[in-house]
Design an enzyme around this catalytic site. Structure first.
Site, PDB file in Angstrom:
ATOM      1  N   GLU A  27      20.384   9.907  17.807  1.00  0.00           N
ATOM      2  CA  GLU A  27      21.103   9.323  18.780  1.00  0.00           C
ATOM      3  C   GLU A  27      20.612   9.017  20.070  1.00  0.00           C
ATOM      4  OE1 GLU A  27      21.563  12.347  17.550  1.00  0.00           O
ATOM      5  OE2 GLU A  27      21.728  13.586  19.474  1.00  0.00           O
ATOM      6  N   LYS A  30      23.105  15.972   9.957  1.00  0.00           N
ATOM      7  CA  LYS A  30      23.533  16.701  10.940  1.00  0.00           C
ATOM      8  C   LYS A  30      22.506  17.659  11.691  1.00  0.00           C
ATOM      9  CE  LYS A  30      27.149  16.136  13.233  1.00  0.00           C
ATOM     10  NZ  LYS A  30      27.551  15.381  14.374  1.00  0.00           N
ATOM     11  N   TYR A  33      20.924  13.699  13.593  1.00  0.00           N
ATOM     12  CA  TYR A  33      21.859  13.480  14.863  1.00  0.00           C
ATOM     13  C   TYR A  33      21.427  15.300  15.282  1.00  0.00           C
ATOM     14  CZ  TYR A  33      23.907   9.312  13.271  1.00  0.00           C
ATOM     15  OH  TYR A  33      24.139   7.978  13.208  1.00  0.00           O
ATOM     16  N   ARG A  86      27.579  13.442   3.465  1.00  0.00           N
ATOM     17  CA  ARG A  86      26.932  12.202   3.631  1.00  0.00           C
ATOM     18  C   ARG A  86      25.218  12.654   3.417  1.00  0.00           C
ATOM     19  NH1 ARG A  86      27.913  11.179  10.142  1.00  0.00           N
ATOM     20  NH2 ARG A  86      28.443  13.201   9.836  1.00  0.00           N
ATOM     21  N   HIS A 120      22.452  15.995  18.913  1.00  0.00           N
ATOM     22  CA  HIS A 120      23.521  16.366  20.090  1.00  0.00           C
ATOM     23  C   HIS A 120      23.007  17.482  20.942  1.00  0.00           C
ATOM     24  CE1 HIS A 120      25.858  12.775  18.470  1.00  0.00           C
ATOM     25  NE2 HIS A 120      25.679  13.628  17.421  1.00  0.00           N
ATOM     26  N   ASP A 158      31.349  15.603  19.908  1.00  0.00           N
ATOM     27  CA  ASP A 158      30.073  15.930  19.574  1.00  0.00           C
ATOM     28  C   ASP A 158      28.987  16.155  20.592  1.00  0.00           C
ATOM     29  OD1 ASP A 158      29.901  13.306  20.119  1.00  0.00           O
ATOM     30  OD2 ASP A 158      28.785  12.800  18.264  1.00  0.00           O
TER      31      ASP A 158
HETATM   32  N1  NAD Z   1      32.942  12.844  16.328  1.00  0.00           N
HETATM   33  C1  NAD Z   1      32.125  12.143  15.531  1.00  0.00           C
HETATM   34  O1  NAD Z   1      32.042  12.199  14.442  1.00  0.00           O
HETATM   35  C2  NAD Z   1      31.277  11.153  16.280  1.00  0.00           C
HETATM   36  C3  NAD Z   1      30.632   9.929  15.636  1.00  0.00           C
HETATM   37  C4  NAD Z   1      29.964   8.863  16.013  1.00  0.00           C
HETATM   38  C5  NAD Z   1      29.907   9.025  17.402  1.00  0.00           C
HETATM   39  N2  NAD Z   1      30.448  10.130  18.210  1.00  0.00           N
HETATM   40  C6  NAD Z   1      30.500  10.051  19.538  1.00  0.00           C
HETATM   41  O2  NAD Z   1      31.292   9.214  20.142  1.00  0.00           O
HETATM   42  C7  NAD Z   1      31.035   9.045  21.605  1.00  0.00           C
HETATM   43  C8  NAD Z   1      31.010   7.619  21.875  1.00  0.00           C
HETATM   44  O3  NAD Z   1      29.999   6.861  21.309  1.00  0.00           O
HETATM   45  P1  NAD Z   1      29.731   5.524  21.532  1.00  0.00           P
HETATM   46  O4  NAD Z   1      28.432   4.905  20.312  1.00  0.00           O
HETATM   47  O5  NAD Z   1      30.896   4.662  21.570  1.00  0.00           O
HETATM   48  O6  NAD Z   1      29.017   5.147  23.026  1.00  0.00           O
HETATM   49  P2  NAD Z   1      28.863   3.732  24.023  1.00  0.00           P
HETATM   50  O7  NAD Z   1      27.605   4.150  24.868  1.00  0.00           O
HETATM   51  O8  NAD Z   1      28.776   2.501  22.948  1.00  0.00           O
HETATM   52  O9  NAD Z   1      30.415   3.833  24.383  1.00  0.00           O
HETATM   53  C9  NAD Z   1      30.580   4.878  25.708  1.00  0.00           C
HETATM   54  C10 NAD Z   1      31.270   4.358  26.739  1.00  0.00           C
HETATM   55  O10 NAD Z   1      31.789   5.450  27.418  1.00  0.00           O
HETATM   56  C11 NAD Z   1      31.806   4.837  28.802  1.00  0.00           C
HETATM   57  N3  NAD Z   1      32.007   6.021  29.793  1.00  0.00           N
HETATM   58  C12 NAD Z   1      31.220   6.891  30.237  1.00  0.00           C
HETATM   59  N4  NAD Z   1      31.530   7.776  31.137  1.00  0.00           N
HETATM   60  C13 NAD Z   1      32.928   7.303  31.450  1.00  0.00           C
HETATM   61  C14 NAD Z   1      34.173   7.663  32.165  1.00  0.00           C
HETATM   62  N5  NAD Z   1      33.926   8.795  32.934  1.00  0.00           N
HETATM   63  N6  NAD Z   1      35.300   7.113  32.038  1.00  0.00           N
HETATM   64  C15 NAD Z   1      35.248   5.932  31.167  1.00  0.00           C
HETATM   65  N7  NAD Z   1      34.367   5.494  30.402  1.00  0.00           N
HETATM   66  C16 NAD Z   1      33.061   6.267  30.560  1.00  0.00           C
HETATM   67  C17 NAD Z   1      30.572   4.073  29.113  1.00  0.00           C
HETATM   68  O11 NAD Z   1      30.666   3.026  29.916  1.00  0.00           O
HETATM   69  C18 NAD Z   1      30.455   3.538  27.545  1.00  0.00           C
HETATM   70  O12 NAD Z   1      31.013   2.062  27.626  1.00  0.00           O
HETATM   71  C19 NAD Z   1      29.692   9.745  21.620  1.00  0.00           C
HETATM   72  O13 NAD Z   1      29.805  10.984  22.031  1.00  0.00           O
HETATM   73  C20 NAD Z   1      28.898   9.810  20.403  1.00  0.00           C
HETATM   74  O14 NAD Z   1      28.114  10.809  20.300  1.00  0.00           O
HETATM   75  C21 NAD Z   1      31.078  11.011  17.671  1.00  0.00           C
END
Ligand code: NAD
Length: 355
Positions: A109, A66, A85, A6, A87, A260
């Site tokens: 973020e 990143k 980003y 990216r 984290h 992440d």
């Molecule tokens: N791996 C990757 O490449 C990548 C890319 C983008 C985002 N992410 C990650 O994905 C994750 C989710 O991001 P998002 O934007 O969807 O966040 P978000 O805030 O939109 O959604 C997260 C949800 O998790 C829920 N939650 C929190 N604790 C919980 C628990 N114990 N049990 C059940 N639900 C729970 C919250 O209520 C919320 O609805 C983050 O860690 C983000 O950094 C990773």
């Protein structure tokens, strides 16, 4: 980062920065994996720079996708603003490095808009959610080590079972693909309102308030578990315990998007686009921290369009003046700052890493 392709700003975004009077330096070949040639950046008025060493020496504001890796850290200086980003809650070592350098770091973020959303995380969560289901579906194939289940059921056979931990942005986008494939889906969250909204949108799914008991019951029956929880600014909570993973079906798949932020599956290890997964307790684990890099062009376009207004504000900005600004986006940027002049200024992060 492995497999990264990216670029945070497209040539069109660079053109608008140049038109606003800024000087934009772009590392050579930065856009190549997203289909943006160096010549497109030059035509947009950006200046090409051979490598990161020269680039970081020239620019006050460093916009990256990143977090900086070891080789980048030696190049960063105290008078720089780093916007990417980061984290940090999952990486106390990086926090210490950034403090030692003494620069100002604003994680994408951590920017919260007026409606309480995370506008710079949202598009990548949308992409990662969709990729999670697509990848998970293919890892269930026998030749990939999976249990030989087609997620979408056909007549005379059971539909695959998908459990999605977290009904936020990533979770709801993973859900959209799982429903489109015809899987049987359970979604868990702590937020009843989000679950209700998804239940109305997708009447065929089942939603649950998340408890350790229901997580265990559902994951033991699952073909694919997708981890998509977030506590903003904090390390991901452990939602799926090792003791449960050990008893999941052989050949079932876990895709932990939340890696992440440290991962929401106990003990899960980071994987990469080169080594997508590993098998432990007979279960396939995948936890790639830069999933959207797989679709670099789509992700670069989406990222560039959401960060551009903030980059316009940060370019040439006086951070002290931003603190006193009445403009909501400027305040959002200032409040998002994690590290400044050698210290951690984000209170949530301070608590997380107990500095
Ligand atoms: N791996 C990757 O490449 C990548 C890319 C983008 C985002 N992410 C990650 O994905 C994750 C989710 O991001 P998002 O934007 O969807 O966040 P978000 O805030 O939109 O959604 C997260 C949800 O998790 C829920 N939650 C929190 N604790 C919980 C628990 N114990 N049990 C059940 N639900 C729970 C919250 O209520 C919320 O609805 C983050 O860690 C983000 O950094 C990773």
């Amino acid at each position: 980062m492995t497999g990264e392709g990216r670029v945070p700003l497209t040539p069109a975004a660079c053109r608008s920065l140049v038109e606003a009077g800024h000087t934009v330096f772009v590392q050579k070949s930065a856009g190549i994996h997203s289909g943006y040639l160096d010549s497109a950046y030059q035509q947009a008025g950006a200046e090409l720079v051979d490598d990161a060493q020269h680039l970081y020496g020239l620019a006050q504001l460093i916009v990256k996708v990143k977090q900086p890796l070891a080789q980048d850290l030696t190049l960063l200086r105290s008078d720089r603003i780093l916007f990417s980003y980061l984290h940090l809650a999952a990486d106390a070592t990086l926090v210490q490095h950034l403090c030692d350098i003494g620069l100002s770091a604003i994680p994408f973020e951590s920017v919260v808009d007026e409606s309480g959303q995370l506008p710079l995380l949202t598009p990548m969560s949308q992409v990662a959610g969709r990729i999670a289901t697509i990848r998970g579906a293919s890892m269930l194939f026998r030749n990939r080590g999976g249990r030989g289940v087609l997620l979408g059921g056909i007549e005379g056979a059971d539909a695959g079972r998908v459990v999605i931990l977290g009904a936020g942005v990533a979770g709801s986008h993973a859900l959209a693909v799982a429903v489109a494939l015809g899987a049987k889906v359970d979604v868990l969250d702590l937020d009843e309102g989000k679950l209700r909204a998804l239940q109305q949108q997708y009447p065929g799914i089942t939603t649950h308030l998340s408890t350790p008991e229901i997580v265990e019951t559902l994951c033991l029956e699952a073909d694919l578990v997708i981890g998509a929880v977030l506590l903003a600014g904090r390390r991901a909570p452990v939602v799926l315990k090792q003791s449960v993973v050990k008893n999941m079906h052989a050949g079932s798949v876990i895709v932990d998007i939340a890696i992440d932020q440290g991962g929401c599956v106990e003990g899960i290890r980071t994987t990469s686009s080169e080594q997508l997964c590993y098998i432990e307790h007979g279960v396939i684990h995948s936890a790639v921290p830069n999933m959207p890099a797989t679709v670099a062009r789509t992700s670069s376009q989406a990222l560039s369009s959401v960060i551009l207004p903030y980059v316009q504000l940060l370019a040439g900005a006086d951070l002290a003046a931003m603190a006193a600004s009445e403009s909501a986006p400027e305040q959002a940027l200032y409040r998002a700052m994690a590290v400044h002049q050698g210290g951690v200024v984000d209170e949530v992060l301070q608590r997380e890493i107990a500095f």
